[in-house]
Design a protein around this motif. Sequence first.
Motif, PDB file in Angstrom:
ATOM      1  N   MET A   1       0.829  -1.184   0.000  1.00 55.19           N
ATOM      2  CA  MET A   1       0.000   0.000   0.000  1.00 55.19           C
ATOM      3  C   MET A   1       0.875   1.250   0.000  1.00 55.19           C
ATOM      4  O   MET A   1       1.979   1.242   0.523  1.00 55.19           O
ATOM      5  CB  MET A   1      -0.927  -0.003   1.214  1.00 55.19           C
ATOM      6  N   ILE A   2       0.354   2.327  -0.552  1.00 51.19           N
ATOM      7  CA  ILE A   2       1.106   3.579  -0.653  1.00 51.19           C
ATOM      8  C   ILE A   2       1.453   4.137   0.723  1.00 51.19           C
ATOM      9  O   ILE A   2       2.501   4.740   0.909  1.00 51.19           O
ATOM     10  CB  ILE A   2       0.344   4.613  -1.515  1.00 51.19           C
ATOM     11  N   GLU A   3       0.604   3.906   1.731  1.00 50.45           N
ATOM     12  CA  GLU A   3       0.865   4.430   3.074  1.00 50.45           C
ATOM     13  C   GLU A   3       2.152   3.858   3.661  1.00 50.45           C
ATOM     14  O   GLU A   3       2.746   4.462   4.547  1.00 50.45           O
ATOM     15  CB  GLU A   3      -0.307   4.141   4.024  1.00 50.45           C
ATOM     16  N   ASP A   4       2.591   2.697   3.184  1.00 48.09           N
ATOM     17  CA  ASP A   4       3.847   2.112   3.651  1.00 48.09           C
ATOM     18  C   ASP A   4       5.035   2.999   3.295  1.00 48.09           C
ATOM     19  O   ASP A   4       6.104   2.873   3.882  1.00 48.09           O
ATOM     20  CB  ASP A   4       4.049   0.715   3.058  1.00 48.09           C
ATOM     21  N   HIS A   5       4.862   3.888   2.323  1.00 45.10           N
ATOM     22  CA  HIS A   5       5.931   4.782   1.891  1.00 45.10           C
ATOM     23  C   HIS A   5       5.813   6.174   2.508  1.00 45.10           C
ATOM     24  O   HIS A   5       6.580   7.067   2.169  1.00 45.10           O
ATOM     25  CB  HIS A   5       5.948   4.877   0.361  1.00 45.10           C
ATOM     26  N   PHE A   6       4.846   6.362   3.408  1.00 50.23           N
ATOM     27  CA  PHE A   6       4.696   7.641   4.104  1.00 50.23           C
ATOM     28  C   PHE A   6       5.700   7.645   5.253  1.00 50.23           C
ATOM     29  O   PHE A   6       5.371   7.392   6.398  1.00 50.23           O
ATOM     30  CB  PHE A   6       3.267   7.824   4.612  1.00 50.23           C
ATOM     31  N   ASN A   7       6.968   7.948   4.926  1.00 52.91           N
ATOM     32  CA  ASN A   7       8.055   7.787   5.878  1.00 52.91           C
ATOM     33  C   ASN A   7       8.582   9.101   6.454  1.00 52.91           C
ATOM     34  O   ASN A   7       9.598   9.112   7.127  1.00 52.91           O
ATOM     35  CB  ASN A   7       9.196   7.010   5.227  1.00 52.91           C
ATOM     36  N   HIS A   8       7.906  10.205   6.191  1.00 55.25           N
ATOM     37  CA  HIS A   8       8.314  11.495   6.749  1.00 55.25           C
ATOM     38  C   HIS A   8       7.213  12.035   7.653  1.00 55.25           C
ATOM     39  O   HIS A   8       6.027  11.908   7.341  1.00 55.25           O
ATOM     40  CB  HIS A   8       8.568  12.527   5.642  1.00 55.25           C
ATOM     41  N   THR A   9       7.616  12.639   8.771  1.00 50.84           N
ATOM     42  CA  THR A   9       6.674  13.370   9.608  1.00 50.84           C
ATOM     43  C   THR A   9       6.713  14.809   9.137  1.00 50.84           C
ATOM     44  O   THR A   9       7.768  15.441   9.108  1.00 50.84           O
ATOM     45  CB  THR A   9       7.074  13.281  11.095  1.00 50.84           C
ATOM     46  N   LEU A  10       5.562  15.323   8.733  1.00 52.18           N
ATOM     47  CA  LEU A  10       5.470  16.642   8.118  1.00 52.18           C
ATOM     48  C   LEU A  10       4.501  17.528   8.893  1.00 52.18           C
ATOM     49  O   LEU A  10       3.570  17.030   9.527  1.00 52.18           O
ATOM     50  CB  LEU A  10       4.999  16.496   6.674  1.00 52.18           C
ATOM     51  N   THR A  11       4.733  18.830   8.813  1.00 52.90           N
ATOM     52  CA  THR A  11       3.879  19.802   9.484  1.00 52.90           C
ATOM     53  C   THR A  11       3.425  20.833   8.465  1.00 52.90           C
ATOM     54  O   THR A  11       4.234  21.358   7.693  1.00 52.90           O
ATOM     55  CB  THR A  11       4.646  20.512  10.618  1.00 52.90           C
ATOM     56  N   ILE A  12       2.128  21.122   8.461  1.00 53.09           N
ATOM     57  CA  ILE A  12       1.590  22.178   7.602  1.00 53.09           C
ATOM     58  C   ILE A  12       1.883  23.525   8.251  1.00 53.09           C
ATOM     59  O   ILE A  12       1.646  23.717   9.443  1.00 53.09           O
ATOM     60  CB  ILE A  12       0.069  22.016   7.407  1.00 53.09           C
ATOM     61  N   LEU A  13       2.416  24.450   7.461  1.00 50.60           N
ATOM     62  CA  LEU A  13       2.660  25.816   7.919  1.00 50.60           C
ATOM     63  C   LEU A  13       1.654  26.740   7.242  1.00 50.60           C
ATOM     64  O   LEU A  13       1.445  26.655   6.027  1.00 50.60           O
ATOM     65  CB  LEU A  13       4.083  26.262   7.563  1.00 50.60           C
ATOM     66  N   THR A  14       1.032  27.616   8.036  1.00 52.08           N
ATOM     67  CA  THR A  14       0.020  28.540   7.537  1.00 52.08           C
ATOM     68  C   THR A  14       0.506  29.970   7.736  1.00 52.08           C
ATOM     69  O   THR A  14       0.997  30.322   8.810  1.00 52.08           O
ATOM     70  CB  THR A  14      -1.315  28.334   8.285  1.00 52.08           C
ATOM     71  N   GLN A  15       0.353  30.787   6.702  1.00 48.57           N
ATOM     72  CA  GLN A  15       0.801  32.173   6.743  1.00 48.57           C
ATOM     73  C   GLN A  15      -0.166  33.031   7.548  1.00 48.57           C
ATOM     74  O   GLN A  15      -1.388  32.883   7.438  1.00 48.57           O
ATOM     75  CB  GLN A  15       0.905  32.716   5.324  1.00 48.57           C
ATOM     76  N   SER A  16       0.394  33.927   8.361  1.00 48.75           N
ATOM     77  CA  SER A  16      -0.439  34.889   9.082  1.00 48.75           C
ATOM     78  C   SER A  16       0.322  36.206   9.209  1.00 48.75           C
ATOM     79  O   SER A  16       1.545  36.240   9.122  1.00 48.75           O
ATOM     80  CB  SER A  16      -0.822  34.346  10.463  1.00 48.75           C
ATOM     81  N   SER A  17      -0.416  37.292   9.385  1.00 44.07           N
ATOM     82  CA  SER A  17       0.174  38.610   9.578  1.00 44.07           C
ATOM     83  C   SER A  17       0.070  38.990  11.042  1.00 44.07           C
ATOM     84  O   SER A  17      -0.984  38.802  11.662  1.00 44.07           O
ATOM     85  CB  SER A  17      -0.553  39.652   8.732  1.00 44.07           C
ATOM     86  N   VAL A  18       1.157  39.530  11.586  1.00 44.61           N
ATOM     87  CA  VAL A  18       1.162  39.977  12.973  1.00 44.61           C
ATOM     88  C   VAL A  18       1.762  41.376  13.031  1.00 44.61           C
ATOM     89  O   VAL A  18       2.523  41.781  12.153  1.00 44.61           O
ATOM     90  CB  VAL A  18       1.960  39.010  13.887  1.00 44.61           C
ATOM     91  N   SER A  19       1.426  42.107  14.072  1.00 41.20           N
ATOM     92  CA  SER A  19       1.950  43.453  14.253  1.00 41.20           C
ATOM     93  C   SER A  19       3.464  43.401  14.423  1.00 41.20           C
ATOM     94  O   SER A  19       4.004  42.521  15.100  1.00 41.20           O
ATOM     95  CB  SER A  19       1.318  44.082  15.502  1.00 41.20           C
ATOM     96  N   ASP A  20       4.155  44.351  13.801  1.00 37.70           N
ATOM     97  CA  ASP A  20       5.612  44.421  13.953  1.00 37.70           C
ATOM     98  C   ASP A  20       6.020  45.335  15.103  1.00 37.70           C
ATOM     99  O   ASP A  20       7.200  45.569  15.350  1.00 37.70           O
ATOM    100  CB  ASP A  20       6.284  44.863  12.652  1.00 37.70           C
ATOM    101  N   GLY A  21       5.035  45.886  15.818  1.00 42.64           N
ATOM    102  CA  GLY A  21       5.299  46.742  16.959  1.00 42.64           C
ATOM    103  C   GLY A  21       5.587  48.187  16.597  1.00 42.64           C
ATOM    104  O   GLY A  21       5.792  49.025  17.472  1.00 42.64           O
ATOM    105  N   ALA A  22       5.639  48.485  15.309  1.00 41.91           N
ATOM    106  CA  ALA A  22       5.928  49.855  14.864  1.00 41.91           C
ATOM    107  C   ALA A  22       4.812  50.385  13.975  1.00 41.91           C
ATOM    108  O   ALA A  22       5.031  51.265  13.152  1.00 41.91           O
ATOM    109  CB  ALA A  22       7.254  49.876  14.123  1.00 41.91           C
ATOM    110  N   GLY A  23       3.624  49.816  14.113  1.00 40.75           N
ATOM    111  CA  GLY A  23       2.487  50.283  13.329  1.00 40.75           C
ATOM    112  C   GLY A  23       2.266  49.526  12.024  1.00 40.75           C
ATOM    113  O   GLY A  23       1.294  49.753  11.320  1.00 40.75           O
ATOM    114  N   GLY A  24       3.159  48.617  11.691  1.00 48.45           N
ATOM    115  CA  GLY A  24       3.018  47.821  10.468  1.00 48.45           C
ATOM    116  C   GLY A  24       2.736  46.366  10.786  1.00 48.45           C
ATOM    117  O   GLY A  24       2.414  46.012  11.917  1.00 48.45           O
ATOM    118  N   LYS A  25       2.858  45.555   9.788  1.00 50.79           N
ATOM    119  CA  LYS A  25       2.635  44.111   9.957  1.00 50.79           C
ATOM    120  C   LYS A  25       3.800  43.356   9.343  1.00 50.79           C
ATOM    121  O   LYS A  25       4.474  43.834   8.441  1.00 50.79           O
ATOM    122  CB  LYS A  25       1.329  43.697   9.296  1.00 50.79           C
ATOM    123  N   THR A  26       4.009  42.162   9.836  1.00 45.91           N
ATOM    124  CA  THR A  26       5.007  41.263   9.277  1.00 45.91           C
ATOM    125  C   THR A  26       4.361  39.899   9.073  1.00 45.91           C
ATOM    126  O   THR A  26       3.378  39.560   9.739  1.00 45.91           O
ATOM    127  CB  THR A  26       6.254  41.164  10.194  1.00 45.91           C
TER     128      THR A  26
END
Length: 105
Positions: A1-26
């Motif tokens: 089965m294809i799942e036998d080849h799922f040999n990496h632990t992976l994490t989904i990263l999601t983009q978000s905007s946060v305040s940069d503390g100087a009135g802008g966003k990063t």
Amino acid sequence: MIEDHFNHTLTILTQSSVSDGAGGKTTTWTSGTTYKGSIILYNGQNRIKDGVKNATSTHQHLFPYSVNLTEANRVQDESGRVFQVNYIQPAMGNHHKRAELGIIV
């Protein structure tokens, strides 16, 4: 089965905007769902065979059907490598999905 080849632990990263503390966003990337999948380096033969859609794609990624991964996400493997999701192929039944990834870090 294809799942036998799922040999990496992976994490989904999601983009978000946060305040940069100087009135802008990063922009930051926040860790989300962790799952098992495979990451395979493309070579000339499998790029042609798989019909790679994006010129910047360096790796093929197979992952469970139940994982909610989009082209707006990034994926990080257990060694810290980060990949941009370039293209997600329509689901292959209820079994697994395939994506094209481009390495960032």
